[in-house]
Design a protein around this motif. Structure first.
Motif, mmCIF file in Angstrom:
data_model
loop_
_atom_site.group_PDB
_atom_site.id
_atom_site.type_symbol
_atom_site.label_atom_id
_atom_site.label_comp_id
_atom_site.label_asym_id
_atom_site.label_seq_id
_atom_site.Cartn_x
_atom_site.Cartn_y
_atom_site.Cartn_z
ATOM 1 N N SER A 1 -8.761 -4.771 -16.452
ATOM 2 C CA SER A 1 -7.301 -4.663 -16.535
ATOM 3 C C SER A 1 -6.864 -3.258 -16.910
ATOM 4 C CB SER A 1 -6.755 -5.651 -17.568
ATOM 5 O OG SER A 1 -7.079 -6.964 -17.198
ATOM 6 N N ALA A 2 -7.756 -2.467 -17.514
ATOM 7 C CA ALA A 2 -7.409 -1.118 -17.958
ATOM 8 C C ALA A 2 -6.926 -0.233 -16.824
ATOM 9 C CB ALA A 2 -8.607 -0.468 -18.654
ATOM 10 N N LYS A 3 -7.432 -0.462 -15.622
ATOM 11 C CA LYS A 3 -7.032 0.412 -14.518
ATOM 12 C C LYS A 3 -5.672 0.065 -13.929
ATOM 13 C CE LYS A 3 -10.152 -1.941 -11.317
ATOM 14 N NZ LYS A 3 -11.291 -1.747 -10.449
ATOM 15 N N TRP A 4 -5.015 -0.958 -14.445
ATOM 16 C CA TRP A 4 -3.696 -1.335 -13.928
ATOM 17 C C TRP A 4 -2.579 -1.205 -14.958
ATOM 18 C CZ3 TRP A 4 -5.112 -0.968 -9.328
ATOM 19 C CH2 TRP A 4 -6.265 -1.566 -8.831
ATOM 20 N N ILE A 5 -2.868 -0.793 -16.199
ATOM 21 C CA ILE A 5 -1.808 -0.745 -17.210
ATOM 22 C C ILE A 5 -1.402 0.691 -17.538
ATOM 23 C CG2 ILE A 5 -2.331 -2.985 -18.226
ATOM 24 C CD1 ILE A 5 -3.887 -1.667 -20.401
ATOM 25 N N ILE A 6 -0.100 0.873 -17.759
ATOM 26 C CA ILE A 6 0.448 2.175 -18.134
ATOM 27 C C ILE A 6 1.282 2.003 -19.402
ATOM 28 C CG2 ILE A 6 0.458 3.148 -15.802
ATOM 29 C CD1 ILE A 6 3.427 2.436 -15.615
ATOM 30 N N ASP A 7 1.548 3.112 -20.066
ATOM 31 C CA ASP A 7 2.327 3.091 -21.306
ATOM 32 C C ASP A 7 3.663 2.381 -21.095
ATOM 33 O OD1 ASP A 7 0.262 4.598 -22.197
ATOM 34 O OD2 ASP A 7 1.396 6.449 -22.472
ATOM 35 N N GLY A 8 3.999 1.490 -22.023
ATOM 36 C CA GLY A 8 5.270 0.787 -21.978
ATOM 37 C C GLY A 8 5.251 -0.508 -21.185
ATOM 38 N N MET A 9 4.159 -0.794 -20.488
ATOM 39 C CA MET A 9 4.072 -2.005 -19.659
ATOM 40 C C MET A 9 3.961 -3.244 -20.542
ATOM 41 S SD MET A 9 1.215 -2.897 -16.742
ATOM 42 C CE MET A 9 1.905 -1.980 -15.395
ATOM 43 N N SER A 10 4.627 -4.313 -20.132
ATOM 44 C CA SER A 10 4.547 -5.583 -20.840
ATOM 45 C C SER A 10 3.331 -6.352 -20.330
ATOM 46 C CB SER A 10 5.819 -6.390 -20.614
ATOM 47 O OG SER A 10 5.804 -7.540 -21.404
ATOM 48 N N ILE A 11 2.462 -6.767 -21.260
ATOM 49 C CA ILE A 11 1.189 -7.406 -20.944
ATOM 50 C C ILE A 11 1.090 -8.721 -21.714
ATOM 51 C CG2 ILE A 11 -1.328 -7.141 -21.123
ATOM 52 C CD1 ILE A 11 -0.230 -5.106 -19.278
ATOM 53 N N VAL B 1 -8.575 4.171 -8.137
ATOM 54 C CA VAL B 1 -8.569 4.632 -6.749
ATOM 55 C C VAL B 1 -8.500 3.407 -5.851
ATOM 56 C CG1 VAL B 1 -9.845 5.876 -4.974
ATOM 57 C CG2 VAL B 1 -9.907 6.681 -7.335
ATOM 58 N N VAL B 2 -7.517 3.391 -4.952
ATOM 59 C CA VAL B 2 -7.348 2.287 -4.002
ATOM 60 C C VAL B 2 -7.222 2.851 -2.594
ATOM 61 C CG1 VAL B 2 -6.242 0.738 -5.671
ATOM 62 C CG2 VAL B 2 -4.836 2.250 -4.296
ATOM 63 N N GLN B 3 -7.468 2.010 -1.612
ATOM 64 C CA GLN B 3 -7.315 2.397 -0.210
ATOM 65 C C GLN B 3 -5.881 2.097 0.217
ATOM 66 O OE1 GLN B 3 -9.695 3.893 1.818
ATOM 67 N NE2 GLN B 3 -10.831 4.054 -0.099
ATOM 68 N N VAL B 4 -5.218 3.104 0.815
ATOM 69 C CA VAL B 4 -3.827 2.963 1.229
ATOM 70 C C VAL B 4 -3.682 3.408 2.686
ATOM 71 C CG1 VAL B 4 -2.924 3.328 -1.104
ATOM 72 C CG2 VAL B 4 -3.202 5.281 0.415
ATOM 73 N N PRO B 5 -2.604 2.993 3.368
ATOM 74 C CA PRO B 5 -2.361 3.457 4.736
ATOM 75 C C PRO B 5 -2.104 4.969 4.762
ATOM 76 C CG PRO B 5 -1.025 1.537 4.235
ATOM 77 C CD PRO B 5 -1.643 1.974 2.956
ATOM 78 N N TYR B 6 -2.244 5.580 5.935
ATOM 79 C CA TYR B 6 -2.094 7.026 6.069
ATOM 80 C C TYR B 6 -0.694 7.532 5.700
ATOM 81 C CZ TYR B 6 -6.609 7.453 8.372
ATOM 82 O OH TYR B 6 -7.941 7.449 8.649
#
Length: 187
Positions: A102-112, A160-165
């Motif tokens: 879950s660490a790779k999806w949370i940012i400061d201020g996010m409600s968890i 790191v995720v795969q995204v469209p061009y």
């Protein structure tokens, strides 16, 4: 409440020997000879280990004493992730193992949603989808219009995720936190 062999299924939370687990795989086996049994893979909420266990008719396991509290993620200090209760403003720290992927999806201020077992924080649950900013991705080249093509993008959390061009640095995208896949562009 005690669960018997027939109650077990994928996603069920159980407690064995004082440790809470979540069933991640479930298989009901009915051999040609002998009694049926259930083989499960279960993940510990405390340390993230995955165990395999076989339950036979008559085996019981308990329902764990779990509560979820909505908390705000404050910061990561290198050793632990700091969260604040939205109602009492009390702060708690969880280590890397408790937070897990879950660490790779949370940012400061996010409600968890923080999961507690017998009053002690043990893990976190992030929303099924999150919106994160792209901080680094290769530039587009003329002719990169195929919808099937993908390129790597680094998000503000470092994931790191795969995204469209067509996705560029600075774009905000929606990610499925369970699979880690790009869903759509927000803006």
């Amino acid at each position: 409440m005690a669960y018997s062999m027939g109650d077990l299924k994928k996603g069920l939370k159980i407690e064995l020997e004082g440790i809470p687990y979540k069933i991640v795989e479930y298989q009901h086996v009915k051999p040609g000879k002998g009694a049926a049994f259930v083989r499960v893979k279960m993940k510990s909420f405390l340390d993230g280990r995955v165990l395999e266990k076989t339950f036979h008719a008559g085996d019981k396991c308990e329902e764990p004493n779990l509560q979820e509290h909505s908390m705000q993620f404050l910061y990561h200090d290198g050793d632990s992730f700091q969260f604040m209760d939205n109602e009492t403003y009390e702060q708690i720290g969880l280590n890397e193992v408790q937070v897990g992927d879950s660490a790779k999806w949370i940012i400061d201020g996010m409600s968890i949603s923080v999961l507690f077992h017998n009053g002690k924080a043990i893990s976190v649950n992030v929303p099924q989808s999150v919106e994160l900013k792209v901080t680094e991705t290769p530039p587009n080249f003329k002719g990169d219009t195929t919808s099937a093509g993908k390129k790597p993008a680094t998000l503000e959390t470092g994931a790191v995720v795969q995204v469209p061009y067509h996705i560029l640095e600075g774009d905000i995208i929606r990610i499925n936190t369970e699979s880690g896949e790009y869903l759509d562009k927000v803006k």
